[in-house]
Design an enzyme around this catalytic site. Structure first.
Site, PDB file in Angstrom:
ATOM      1  N   CYS A 176     -63.705 -56.667-115.126  1.00 35.82           N
ATOM      2  CA  CYS A 176     -64.309 -55.349-115.372  1.00 35.82           C
ATOM      3  C   CYS A 176     -64.178 -54.467-114.136  1.00 35.82           C
ATOM      4  O   CYS A 176     -64.816 -54.720-113.112  1.00 35.82           O
ATOM      5  CB  CYS A 176     -65.764 -55.569-115.771  1.00 35.82           C
ATOM      6  SG  CYS A 176     -66.842 -54.140-115.616  1.00 35.82           S
TER       7      CYS A 176
ATOM      8  N   CYS B 156     -67.271 -52.725-112.866  1.00 33.17           N
ATOM      9  CA  CYS B 156     -68.180 -53.679-112.206  1.00 33.17           C
ATOM     10  C   CYS B 156     -67.827 -53.819-110.737  1.00 33.17           C
ATOM     11  O   CYS B 156     -68.714 -53.921-109.890  1.00 33.17           O
ATOM     12  CB  CYS B 156     -68.109 -55.054-112.878  1.00 33.17           C
ATOM     13  SG  CYS B 156     -68.630 -55.046-114.601  1.00 33.17           S
TER      14      CYS B 156
END
Ligand SMILES: [Zn+2]
Length: 144
Positions: A66, A69
């Protein structure tokens, strides 16, 4: 929760209920200092902290694939440093522990959940700044 001593690298077991209190290393007796970094947790440690921590808890639900993230990670680390002794910051890898993410209805990541005494006080999906995260934790730390 296991905390590694900065001085002698000894791993110390610290009960989650005492994460906000001063503690010394069992081996070299130096202070461990307040928890100032995010902690990667498994389900057992996650439950222990949620059950026992008297401090507000920020959980960062993330995954290695991700991109956002990774963008959020330094903000999460700054929050843990800035709130040392006043809050606990946990990281949950949603690929390894999807059952924890499912409990909080996490669909998009990053996803941030703030809890106090095991109760969700705030939740937000998407990248956030450390100043926002600190404000969530300060709000959750207030009585009531
Ligand atoms: Zn030590």
């Amino acid at each position: 929760m296991i905390r590694t001593c900065r001085h002698c690298q000894q791993k110390n077991r610290v009960p989650a209920a005492r994460l906000g209190s001063p503690a010394n290393c069992g081996k070299c007796k130096q202070p461990l200092g307040p928890l100032a970094e995010p902690v990667d947790v498994d389900p057992v440690t996650f439950d222990e902290v949620l059950r026992d921590s008297r401090l507000p808890v920020l959980v960062d639900f993330w995954a290695a694939w991700c991109g956002p993230c990774r963008t959020a990670a330094p903000e999460v680390a700054r929050t843990a440093a800035g709130m040392a002794g006043k809050a606990v910051v946990l990281k949950v890898d949603t690929e390894r522990y999807p059952e924890i993410a499912a409990r909080y209805g996490v669909q998009g990541i990053p996803n941030f959940v703030v809890l106090k005494n095991g109760v969700v006080r705030f939740q937000q999906a998407g990248v956030a700044r450390h100043t926002d995260m600190q404000r969530w934790l300060e709000d959750a730390g207030k009585p009531g």
